[in-house]
Design an enzyme around this catalytic site. Structure first.
Site, PDB file in Angstrom:
ATOM      1  N   ARG A   4      32.879  38.892  35.544  1.00  0.00           N
ATOM      2  CA  ARG A   4      31.528  38.963  34.967  1.00  0.00           C
ATOM      3  C   ARG A   4      30.502  38.067  35.661  1.00  0.00           C
ATOM      4  O   ARG A   4      29.381  38.505  35.892  1.00  0.00           O
ATOM      5  CB  ARG A   4      31.570  38.686  33.458  1.00  0.00           C
ATOM      6  CG  ARG A   4      32.351  39.755  32.681  1.00  0.00           C
ATOM      7  CD  ARG A   4      32.304  39.543  31.184  1.00  0.00           C
ATOM      8  NE  ARG A   4      31.000  39.777  30.624  1.00  0.00           N
ATOM      9  CZ  ARG A   4      30.157  38.843  30.245  1.00  0.00           C
ATOM     10  NH1 ARG A   4      30.499  37.567  30.316  1.00  0.00           N
ATOM     11  NH2 ARG A   4      28.972  39.149  29.772  1.00  0.00           N
ATOM     12  N   CYS A   8      38.595  35.728  48.295  1.00  0.00           N
ATOM     13  CA  CYS A   8      37.930  35.662  49.586  1.00  0.00           C
ATOM     14  C   CYS A   8      36.563  36.342  49.527  1.00  0.00           C
ATOM     15  O   CYS A   8      36.352  37.393  50.129  1.00  0.00           O
ATOM     16  CB  CYS A   8      38.826  36.317  50.631  1.00  0.00           C
ATOM     17  SG  CYS A   8      38.361  35.827  52.263  1.00  0.00           S
TER      18      CYS A   8
END
Ligand code: PLP
Length: 439
Positions: A330, A361
Site C-alpha cells: 500500500r 529491489c
C-alpha cells in the site's frame, strides 16, 4: 501513540496484543509476521450489526473479503453472523472451504468469467452484483442453461466519488465499475434484468469509495438513488427489496485520521434512507453494507526484524526491515501512511528520525517515511500498526520472497491461521525447461 483494540504495553515493557507478548510471537512464528487481534474484529462486526438491530432495520453486514481473505477469517465472519462479499473464484473457493453459508455470499466483480459464474451458481450463492451489460447477458444465459434463477443487485455509479474527507460529484462517472445512474444505463440494465425469466432484480448496489471519514457521500448517494427509484417505481412498477450502500468506512492509520465509529456511519445512513423513503412514499428496503477495512484494518499489526541501516549525511537515515512491499504494497502503491513502534521497547524516547525501507529491489519499496524512533540494533522488532486490510490480501512474491504467516491472537492464545510460505512453495508450480508438459 494510539493503540487499537487489545494492543497495550505489558509489565515487561513490551507490546502485547490479544494478551500475548509480541516478542514471544516473533520468537515462535518468526518475522515478518501478521498478527490479528480477533477481539477487535469481533467488536467491529458487532458494532455494525448491533446498530441495525437496535434500530430494527432489516440488514446484512457483508464482510468485503478482498480486505483479508483466508479460511479462518471467513470462519470468523461466519461466527459473527456476517454475510460475505467475494470478487473472484478464489475468494469464493475460500468461502466454500470455510463452509460459509452460500446464501449469504454476494458475488462482485467487473469481469466474472464463465467458470466463476458457473461455480457460484452451482454453490447456490445468495446474489450476484451485476456490473455491466456483458455480465447481465452472460449470467442470464448461464442460468438458462442450468435452469436456475439468480438473484441480482444492479451496481450503479451515482456520480459521487468519496475518499477520506473529500467527495466529488462527477457528472458522467468515469469508472470501470457499474452502470451509470445519470446517463440511462442503470435504467436499461434494470429493464433488461426485470424482463429476464432467469434473473430476479433484488435491488440496487453502489460503492462510492474508500477510507471515508464522513457520511456526506453516503447521504448524497442515497438521495440520488432514491430519486431514480421513485422514477422507476412510477414508470416500471419496480420496488427494490435491497439497497446496498457498499463499504469504504475509514479507519485510523495515523493520528491525522479521524474516522467515525461503525454505529455513527450506520445511524446516519439509516436516517437518510428513512427520510428518502418517506419523501418518495416508498417501502423501506433492506439495507446492506459491505465493510472490509473497517472490520479488519486496525486489528492487524505486522512484526518485522530490523536489519541494515544506511545513513545519507544531511539527507536521511534508512532502516531496512525483513519484509516490505511484498507483504504491504500500500505505501508503494498509493502512498499509504502507517505508524510504528519498536515492539520490544515501545515506550523509549525517540532519538532520531528514520525512514523504514523494505528489502525488495525497488527504490519505491518504502514502508514509512520519517518515523521517530530510538536508536535501533538488529535485536529490535518493529511493529507496524493497522496492516490488517489489503496487506496479506495484496501480498506477493516479488523477488521470490515467501509470504509471511498469519497468527490470530485472542484471550492470551495464539493460533496460526496461515503458514509461512517456504522456498519449496515458491517453486511448487514451476516446471523445468525440459518439462514433459507440452502443448
Ligand atoms: N465493496 C466494494 C464494491 C468495494 O469495491 C470495496 C473496496 O474496494 C469494498 C466494498 C470494501 O471497501 P473497504 O475495505 O474500504 O470497506
Amino acid at each position: 501513540m494510539y493503540f487499537h483494540g487489545t494492543t497495550k504495553i505489558n509489565e515487561k515493557g513490551h507490546l502485547e496484543i490479544g494478551g500475548i507478548d509480541t516478542i514471544d510471537l516473533a520468537q515462535q512464528f518468526g518475522t515478518p509476521l501478521y498478527v490479528y487481534d480477533v477481539e477487535l474484529i469481533r467488536k467491529r462486526a458487532r458494532g455494525f450489526k448491533k446498530t441495525f438491530d437496535k434500530l430494527n432495520v432489516p440488514a446484512q453486514v457483508a464482510y468485503a473479503s478482498k480486505a483479508f481473505s483466508t479460511v479462518a477469517m471467513v470462519q470468523l465472519a461466519k461466527e459473527e453472523g456476517l454475510s460475505l462479499d467475494v470478487v473472484s473464484g478464489g475468494e469464493l473457493y475460500t468461502a466454500l472451504c470455510a463452509e460459509f453459508p452460500p446464501e449469504k455470499i454476494h458475488f462482485h466483480g467487473n469481469n466474472k468469467s464463465v467458470e466463476e459464474i458457473n461455480m457460484a451458481l452451482d454453490a447456490n450463492i445468495g446474489c450476484f452484483v451485476v456490473d455491466n451489460f456483458y455480465e447481465l447477458d452472460l449470467l442470464a444465459e448461464l442460468c438458462a442453461a442450468k435452469k436456475v434463477k439468480a438473484n441480482i443487485l444492479i451496481r450503479v455509479t451515482p456520480g459521487i466519488e468519496a475518499h477520506t474527507h473529500d467527495y466529488i460529484l462527477t457528472g458522467q462517472e468515469d469508472s470501470k465499475f457499474g452502470f451509470d445512474l445519470q446517463n440511462g444505463q442503470a435504467e436499461t440494465a434494470l429493464k433488461q434484468g426485470m424482463k429476464s425469466e432467469w434473473l430476479n432484480v433484488l435491488g440496487i448496489h453502489c460503492h462510492i469509495g474508500s477510507q471515508i471519514f464522513e457520511t456526506t457521500g453516503f447521504i448524497l448517494a442515497a438521495q440520488k438513488i432514491f430519486e431514480k427509484l421513485a422514477q422507476w417505481r412510477d414508470e416500471h412498477q419496480y420496488n427494490p427489496q435491497v439497497l446496498n450502500l457498499g463499504g469504504g468506512f475509514g479507519i485510523r492509520y495515523t493520528n491525522e485520521d479521524e474516522p467515525l465509529e461503525p454505529h455513527q456511519y450506520v445511524e446516519k445512513i439509516i436516517a437518510e434512507v428513512k427520510t428518502q423513503a418517506d419523501i418518495f412514499k416508498m417501502t423501506m428496503p433492506e439495507i446492506w453494507i459491505e465493510p472490509g477495512r473497517s472490520l479488519v484494518g486496525d486489528a492487524g499489526t505486522t512484526l518485522y526484524k530490523i536489519g541494515s541501516r544506511k545513513e545519507v549525511p544531511n539527507v536521511r537515515n534508512y532502516l531496512a526491515v525483513d519484509g516490505g512491499m511484498s507483504d504491504n504494497i500500500r505505501p508503494s502503491l498509493y502512498q499509504a501512511k502507517y505508524e510504528a513502534v519498536l515492539a520490544n521497547r515501545p515506550l523509549e524516547q525517540a532519538e532520531e528520525t528514520v525512514s523504514i525501507a523494505g528489502k525488495c529491489c525497488e527504490s519505491g519499496d518504502m514502508l514509512i517515511w520519517d518515523l521517530p524512533l530510538p536508536k535501533t540494533t538488529n535485536q529490535d522488532l518493529l511493529a507496524v500498526f493497522c496492516t490488517g486490510a489489503y496487506g496479506y490480501s495484496m501480498a506477493n512474491n516479488y523477488n521470490r520472497i515467501p509470504r509471511p504467516p498469519v497468527v490470530f491472537v485472542e484471550n492470551g492464545e495464539a493460533t496460526l491461521v496461515v503458514k509461512r510460505e517456504s522456498y519449496q512453495d515458491l517453486v511448487r508450480l514451476d516446471l523445468p525447461l525440459n518439462s514433459s508438459v507440452k502443448i
